[in-house]
Write a protein that holds these residues in place. Structure first.
Motif, mmCIF file in Angstrom:
data_model
loop_
_atom_site.group_PDB
_atom_site.id
_atom_site.type_symbol
_atom_site.label_atom_id
_atom_site.label_comp_id
_atom_site.label_asym_id
_atom_site.label_seq_id
_atom_site.Cartn_x
_atom_site.Cartn_y
_atom_site.Cartn_z
ATOM 1 N N GLY A 1 0.816 -1.211 0.000
ATOM 2 C CA GLY A 1 0.000 0.000 0.000
ATOM 3 C C GLY A 1 0.846 1.255 0.000
ATOM 4 O O GLY A 1 0.551 2.216 -0.709
ATOM 5 N N VAL A 2 1.917 1.252 0.783
ATOM 6 C CA VAL A 2 2.811 2.411 0.807
ATOM 7 C C VAL A 2 3.470 2.595 -0.554
ATOM 8 O O VAL A 2 3.587 3.721 -1.049
ATOM 9 N N ILE A 3 3.880 1.506 -1.184
ATOM 10 C CA ILE A 3 4.482 1.599 -2.516
ATOM 11 C C ILE A 3 3.474 2.160 -3.509
ATOM 12 O O ILE A 3 3.808 3.042 -4.319
ATOM 13 N N LEU A 4 2.226 1.702 -3.449
ATOM 14 C CA LEU A 4 1.201 2.231 -4.352
ATOM 15 C C LEU A 4 0.908 3.699 -4.066
ATOM 16 O O LEU A 4 0.705 4.484 -5.002
ATOM 17 N N LEU A 5 0.912 4.092 -2.801
ATOM 18 C CA LEU A 5 0.702 5.498 -2.462
ATOM 19 C C LEU A 5 1.840 6.370 -2.986
ATOM 20 O O LEU A 5 1.608 7.480 -3.474
ATOM 21 N N ILE A 6 3.058 5.868 -2.909
ATOM 22 C CA ILE A 6 4.195 6.619 -3.445
ATOM 23 C C ILE A 6 4.070 6.776 -4.950
ATOM 24 O O ILE A 6 4.327 7.854 -5.495
ATOM 25 N N ILE A 7 3.654 5.716 -5.634
ATOM 26 C CA ILE A 7 3.478 5.791 -7.096
ATOM 27 C C ILE A 7 2.376 6.784 -7.444
ATOM 28 O O ILE A 7 2.532 7.603 -8.356
ATOM 29 N N ALA B 1 -1.639 4.341 5.457
ATOM 30 C CA ALA B 1 -0.989 3.043 5.274
ATOM 31 C C ALA B 1 -1.828 1.919 5.869
ATOM 32 O O ALA B 1 -1.946 0.841 5.272
ATOM 33 N N LEU B 2 -2.441 2.154 7.023
ATOM 34 C CA LEU B 2 -3.291 1.126 7.632
ATOM 35 C C LEU B 2 -4.562 0.892 6.830
ATOM 36 O O LEU B 2 -5.011 -0.243 6.690
ATOM 37 N N ILE B 3 -5.149 1.966 6.287
ATOM 38 C CA ILE B 3 -6.353 1.805 5.468
ATOM 39 C C ILE B 3 -6.046 0.961 4.252
ATOM 40 O O ILE B 3 -6.774 0.016 3.926
ATOM 41 N N GLY C 1 -6.635 -3.076 1.236
ATOM 42 C CA GLY C 1 -5.988 -3.377 -0.038
ATOM 43 C C GLY C 1 -6.277 -2.298 -1.073
ATOM 44 O O GLY C 1 -6.385 -1.119 -0.765
ATOM 45 N N VAL C 2 -6.417 -2.735 -2.320
ATOM 46 C CA VAL C 2 -6.671 -1.801 -3.421
ATOM 47 C C VAL C 2 -7.995 -1.049 -3.234
ATOM 48 O O VAL C 2 -8.044 0.149 -3.523
ATOM 49 N N PRO C 3 -9.060 -1.677 -2.744
ATOM 50 C CA PRO C 3 -10.269 -0.886 -2.473
ATOM 51 C C PRO C 3 -10.030 0.242 -1.468
ATOM 52 O O PRO C 3 -10.637 1.304 -1.566
ATOM 53 N N GLY C 4 -9.130 0.043 -0.516
ATOM 54 C CA GLY C 4 -8.781 1.103 0.417
ATOM 55 C C GLY C 4 -8.072 2.248 -0.277
ATOM 56 O O GLY C 4 -8.288 3.415 0.045
ATOM 57 N N LEU C 5 -7.229 1.919 -1.249
ATOM 58 C CA LEU C 5 -6.558 2.952 -2.024
ATOM 59 C C LEU C 5 -7.562 3.739 -2.862
ATOM 60 O O LEU C 5 -7.502 4.965 -2.932
#
Length: 63
Positions: free
Chosen positions: A17-23, A42-44, A49-53
């Motif tokens: 999740g952190v990697i996806l947030l950075i991207i 990061a916890l969300i 997972g992806v639905p949280g993003l």
């Protein structure tokens, strides 16, 4: 279910999740779009997972 497996899966999801947030923040910087990278986001993403993003991106557009 073993508690060790749950913690391991949660930790892996948080890292991904952190990697996806950075991207998303890197790509979004060209459009003035940023999501805060903190413990809560990061916890969300780690728990949902992806639905949280997608939820974080949706909430960012709502505010």
């Amino acid at each position: 279910m073993n508690i060790g497996k749950v913690v391991k899966k949660l930790f892996i999801n948080i890292i991904l999740g952190v990697i996806l947030l950075i991207i998303i923040n890197f790509v979004g910087s060209y459009f003035s779009f940023r999501i805060a990278l903190n413990v809560y986001s990061a916890l969300i993403v780690g728990v949902l997972g992806v639905p949280g993003l997608i939820l974080l991106v949706f909430l960012k557009f709502m505010v």
